[in-house]
Design a protein around this motif. Structure first.
Motif: not given
Length: 268
Positions: A54-55, A59-60, A66-67, A75-78
């Motif tokens: 959910h977070v 955020l996305r 943002h990453g 990790t989700h890259e920026p």
């Protein structure tokens, strides 16, 4: 107010809303089972995964460039070069949570591309406390400014630490023995983020971890430093020890810390 400050204010507002939602989720009766990750002492629950998913979604949507680095989903890259990135630990202290012990936290932070912390939040669902900090603006607990303790000695005060999962970390036993000789009481509570945040609140005079990880350590590190605590080293490195101390005991505990790391014998 600069665009940068306005962006950090917006980030804090989003983070605070997420903390309130996550705290409510953590307080609900726990559903689902417990799954091992790397070892029987490294576990994850459905709540960890539900909160982090959910977070990440929020955020996305709110900060698409943002990453994100998370405890459970990597990790989700920026999306653009030189964009900041979020660090999230949905339930820091999962072992406590899974066993029904009310000492765990939700940890969320924002860092610059070079890793410099910009914003930190640590929420304690069980006590209704939310620690926050924005770089250069001080630290707060439920919106009220906080400062590290004014103590000038370790004697009679409190040291918090965390094991590396089920095991002591190198140097911990010697440090605990030296603190005991100084009548400084040690506690292992079970949540890195929440233990480090206690230094910011002036409750613990010193706290240390044997392996610093940004997802559960960076937000609390910023909160403590913004509250006036001294960090050793000043800039924590991944998988290396970190100690946070009230400023009046930093010299005493720093000398002790360095002598233990150098393998010097400790005097009672």
């Amino acid at each position: 107010m600069s665009d940068h400050d306005l962006e950090l204010d917006r980030a804090l507002a989003v983070a605070t809303d997420l903390a309130a939602w996550a705290s409510e989720e953590i307080r609900r009766p726990r559903g689902g089972g417990v799954r091992e990750k790397a070892s029987p002492a490294d576990i994850v629950t459905q709540t960890d995964e539900t909160i982090e998913a959910h977070v990440r979604s929020v955020l996305r949507a709110a900060f698409p460039t943002h990453g994100i680095e998370g405890e459970e989903y990597g990790t989700h890259e920026p999306a653009t070069p030189n964009a900041p990135y979020w660090v999230v630990d949905p339930v820091d202290g999962t072992t406590n949570y899974a066993h029904g012990i009310g000492w765990c936290s939700f940890s969320l932070g924002l860092a610059a591309p070079d890793g410099t912390p910009l914003l930190g939040l640590v929420a304690d669902p069980w006590r209704g406390e939310t620690f926050t900090a924005i770089r250069g603006r001080g630290a707060h607990l439920n919106g009220v400014p906080i400062r590290a303790a004014a103590h000038t000695t370790l004697t009679g005060h409190l040291f918090l630490t965390e094991w590396a999962a089920h095991a002591h970390w190198p140097g911990l036993d010697a440090l605990l023995a030296a603190l005991s000789h100084r009548h400084c009481t040690a506690r292992v509570m079970g949540s890195t983020a929440l233990s480090l945040a206690q230094v910011a609140a002036g409750r613990a005079t010193v706290a240390a971890v044997g392996e610093f990880h940004a997802v559960d350590g960076l937000p609390a590190y910023l909160i403590a430093v913004e509250a006036g605590a001294v960090a050793l080293p000043g800039v924590p490195a991944y998988d290396e020890p970190l100690l946070l101390a009230a400023p009046g005991v930093a010299e005493e505990v720093g000398e002790l810390w360095r002598s233990i790391q150098n393998g010097e014998p400790q005097k009672p």
